[in-house]
Design a protein around this motif. Sequence first.
Motif, PDB file in Angstrom:
ATOM      1  N   UNK A  24       0.819  -1.223   0.000  1.00  0.00           N
ATOM      2  CA  UNK A  24       0.000   0.000   0.000  1.00  0.00           C
ATOM      3  C   UNK A  24       0.849   1.268   0.000  1.00  0.00           C
ATOM      4  N   UNK A  25       2.115   1.159   0.415  1.00  0.00           N
ATOM      5  CA  UNK A  25       2.981   2.347   0.437  1.00  0.00           C
ATOM      6  C   UNK A  25       3.765   2.534  -0.855  1.00  0.00           C
ATOM      7  N   UNK A  26       3.751   1.528  -1.737  1.00  0.00           N
ATOM      8  CA  UNK A  26       4.447   1.666  -3.019  1.00  0.00           C
ATOM      9  C   UNK A  26       3.690   2.677  -3.873  1.00  0.00           C
ATOM     10  N   UNK A  27       4.365   3.661  -4.432  1.00  0.00           N
ATOM     11  CA  UNK A  27       3.676   4.752  -5.145  1.00  0.00           C
ATOM     12  C   UNK A  27       3.182   4.384  -6.541  1.00  0.00           C
ATOM     13  N   UNK A  28       2.268   3.409  -6.612  1.00  0.00           N
ATOM     14  CA  UNK A  28       1.654   3.083  -7.894  1.00  0.00           C
ATOM     15  C   UNK A  28       0.710   4.213  -8.293  1.00  0.00           C
ATOM     16  N   UNK A  29       0.617   4.460  -9.598  1.00  0.00           N
ATOM     17  CA  UNK A  29      -0.229   5.551 -10.067  1.00  0.00           C
ATOM     18  C   UNK A  29      -1.696   5.144 -10.188  1.00  0.00           C
ATOM     19  N   UNK A  30      -1.959   3.843 -10.209  1.00  0.00           N
ATOM     20  CA  UNK A  30      -3.344   3.384 -10.329  1.00  0.00           C
ATOM     21  C   UNK A  30      -3.681   2.402  -9.216  1.00  0.00           C
ATOM     22  N   UNK A  31      -4.943   2.395  -8.798  1.00  0.00           N
ATOM     23  CA  UNK A  31      -5.398   1.456  -7.776  1.00  0.00           C
ATOM     24  C   UNK A  31      -5.375   0.028  -8.307  1.00  0.00           C
ATOM     25  N   UNK A  32      -5.600  -0.111  -9.615  1.00  0.00           N
ATOM     26  CA  UNK A  32      -5.629  -1.457 -10.203  1.00  0.00           C
ATOM     27  C   UNK A  32      -4.303  -2.175 -10.040  1.00  0.00           C
ATOM     28  N   UNK A  33      -3.193  -1.429 -10.160  1.00  0.00           N
ATOM     29  CA  UNK A  33      -1.884  -2.059 -10.031  1.00  0.00           C
ATOM     30  C   UNK A  33      -1.675  -2.568  -8.609  1.00  0.00           C
ATOM     31  N   UNK A  34      -1.953  -1.721  -7.617  1.00  0.00           N
ATOM     32  CA  UNK A  34      -1.795  -2.130  -6.223  1.00  0.00           C
ATOM     33  C   UNK A  34      -2.701  -3.315  -5.904  1.00  0.00           C
ATOM     34  N   UNK A  35      -3.929  -3.280  -6.406  1.00  0.00           N
ATOM     35  CA  UNK A  35      -4.880  -4.364  -6.162  1.00  0.00           C
ATOM     36  C   UNK A  35      -4.393  -5.666  -6.774  1.00  0.00           C
ATOM     37  N   UNK A  36      -3.828  -5.591  -7.989  1.00  0.00           N
ATOM     38  CA  UNK A  36      -3.351  -6.799  -8.659  1.00  0.00           C
ATOM     39  C   UNK A  36      -2.133  -7.378  -7.957  1.00  0.00           C
ATOM     40  N   UNK A  37      -1.230  -6.511  -7.508  1.00  0.00           N
ATOM     41  CA  UNK A  37      -0.046  -6.985  -6.786  1.00  0.00           C
ATOM     42  C   UNK A  37      -0.459  -7.659  -5.477  1.00  0.00           C
ATOM     43  N   UNK A  38      -1.423  -7.066  -4.764  1.00  0.00           N
ATOM     44  CA  UNK A  38      -1.920  -7.679  -3.527  1.00  0.00           C
ATOM     45  C   UNK A  38      -2.504  -9.057  -3.813  1.00  0.00           C
ATOM     46  N   UNK A  39      -3.256  -9.170  -4.908  1.00  0.00           N
ATOM     47  CA  UNK A  39      -3.898 -10.441  -5.241  1.00  0.00           C
ATOM     48  C   UNK A  39      -2.872 -11.502  -5.627  1.00  0.00           C
ATOM     49  N   UNK A  40      -1.899 -11.127  -6.472  1.00  0.00           N
ATOM     50  CA  UNK A  40      -0.944 -12.104  -6.983  1.00  0.00           C
ATOM     51  C   UNK A  40       0.091 -12.521  -5.939  1.00  0.00           C
ATOM     52  N   UNK A  41       0.416 -11.621  -5.009  1.00  0.00           N
ATOM     53  CA  UNK A  41       1.452 -11.930  -4.024  1.00  0.00           C
ATOM     54  C   UNK A  41       0.880 -12.468  -2.720  1.00  0.00           C
ATOM     55  N   UNK A  42      -0.254 -11.907  -2.267  1.00  0.00           N
ATOM     56  CA  UNK A  42      -0.798 -12.306  -0.958  1.00  0.00           C
ATOM     57  C   UNK A  42      -2.128 -13.042  -1.048  1.00  0.00           C
ATOM     58  N   UNK A  61      -2.246 -20.462  -6.231  1.00  0.00           N
ATOM     59  CA  UNK A  61      -2.183 -21.866  -6.611  1.00  0.00           C
ATOM     60  C   UNK A  61      -0.735 -22.306  -6.739  1.00  0.00           C
ATOM     61  N   UNK A  62      -0.575 -23.470  -7.354  1.00  0.00           N
ATOM     62  CA  UNK A  62       0.762 -24.004  -7.539  1.00  0.00           C
ATOM     63  C   UNK A  62       1.645 -23.120  -8.379  1.00  0.00           C
ATOM     64  N   UNK A  63       1.054 -22.405  -9.335  1.00  0.00           N
ATOM     65  CA  UNK A  63       1.845 -21.513 -10.183  1.00  0.00           C
ATOM     66  C   UNK A  63       2.512 -20.432  -9.339  1.00  0.00           C
ATOM     67  N   UNK A  64       1.750 -19.820  -8.436  1.00  0.00           N
ATOM     68  CA  UNK A  64       2.277 -18.753  -7.600  1.00  0.00           C
ATOM     69  C   UNK A  64       3.366 -19.266  -6.665  1.00  0.00           C
ATOM     70  N   UNK A 111       3.311 -13.199 -18.406  1.00  0.00           N
ATOM     71  CA  UNK A 111       3.212 -11.897 -17.755  1.00  0.00           C
ATOM     72  C   UNK A 111       3.201 -12.038 -16.238  1.00  0.00           C
ATOM     73  N   UNK A 112       2.427 -12.986 -15.742  1.00  0.00           N
ATOM     74  CA  UNK A 112       2.385 -13.216 -14.292  1.00  0.00           C
ATOM     75  C   UNK A 112       3.742 -13.712 -13.790  1.00  0.00           C
ATOM     76  N   UNK A 113       4.415 -14.490 -14.637  1.00  0.00           N
ATOM     77  CA  UNK A 113       5.749 -14.965 -14.273  1.00  0.00           C
ATOM     78  C   UNK A 113       6.759 -13.838 -14.139  1.00  0.00           C
ATOM     79  N   UNK A 114       6.476 -12.693 -14.749  1.00  0.00           N
ATOM     80  CA  UNK A 114       7.312 -11.492 -14.584  1.00  0.00           C
ATOM     81  C   UNK A 114       6.807 -10.608 -13.439  1.00  0.00           C
TER      82      UNK A 114
END
Length: 279
Positions: free
Chosen positions: A22-40, A66-69, A234-237
């Motif tokens: 939440x403290x990373x200065x992303x310019x869009x809410x979608x980016x922060x939301x996606x990072x939260x979903x993919x990482x946590x 899942x197993x991919x993550x 893309x997710x792998x990156x």
Amino acid sequence: DKEGLIISLAAGLCDEVQIIIDTIPFRTEETAAMVRALVTGDKGMIHNDIKEAFRASGASHILALSGMHLGIVYGIVLKLLASAGNTRRALVGRSVAAVTICGLYTLATGAGESIVRAFLFIFLNEVAKLTHRRHELKQILLAAMIIQLTISPLSIRSIGFQLSYAAMAGIAFINPWIQSFWPQEKGHKNLPHKIWETVSVSISCQLTTAPLAWYYFKSFPTNFLLTNLIAIPLVGLIIPISILAIILQGTGICPELLVTAIEGLVTLLITSLETIAAI
């Protein structure tokens, strides 16, 4: 007790990671939301229209940890520790570190049936390597299923459990047959072969999960091949770059270049899946 302490520490770690995101200065809410979903695994901030695009394009499994993550996290740990060498002590240390970190990640993200299955795969694979036992995917699949059902028999009723093991059954039993149509030499994978490998795995998984998906959801993603060819790389990156950004942000030195790269990749992922969903 010790088990409760470990679970509490893992959950606390996950909360801390979300705070850092939440403290990373992303310019869009979608980016922060996606990072939260993919990482946590926290999908609460993702807008419903984006979730629908993932569902319609056949990429819902990407938002569900899942197993991919866990496999990406596992791969990062192994690469970071590769320089330790291949002595017996280094191999044991690397295995212990990988299993420990993946175990904490599994607990921190809620220990859902799919990610527990992936953790058991990693654990059994590392044990087999250290004890010089054969560890074919078929054997690990059956062993993991027995262990998971022994610990939690009611898991068999979970859709996540069924889909996860069905997908792995496709990879273990069907994928080798599909791969045989265009065999690859070990250590000599070029781009066409890498694409073929992704296509082969995708087809194998769909053949075994499609009946379950239709039974439970009355739907079938017809564009799954195109989705996987675009989304999985893309997710792998996104995941490893995001983890690096989180670590650096925690130390207060997250470079803007990483933030921009994550935003670009997330935007490309969402736009691609929205386009596929509209086809």
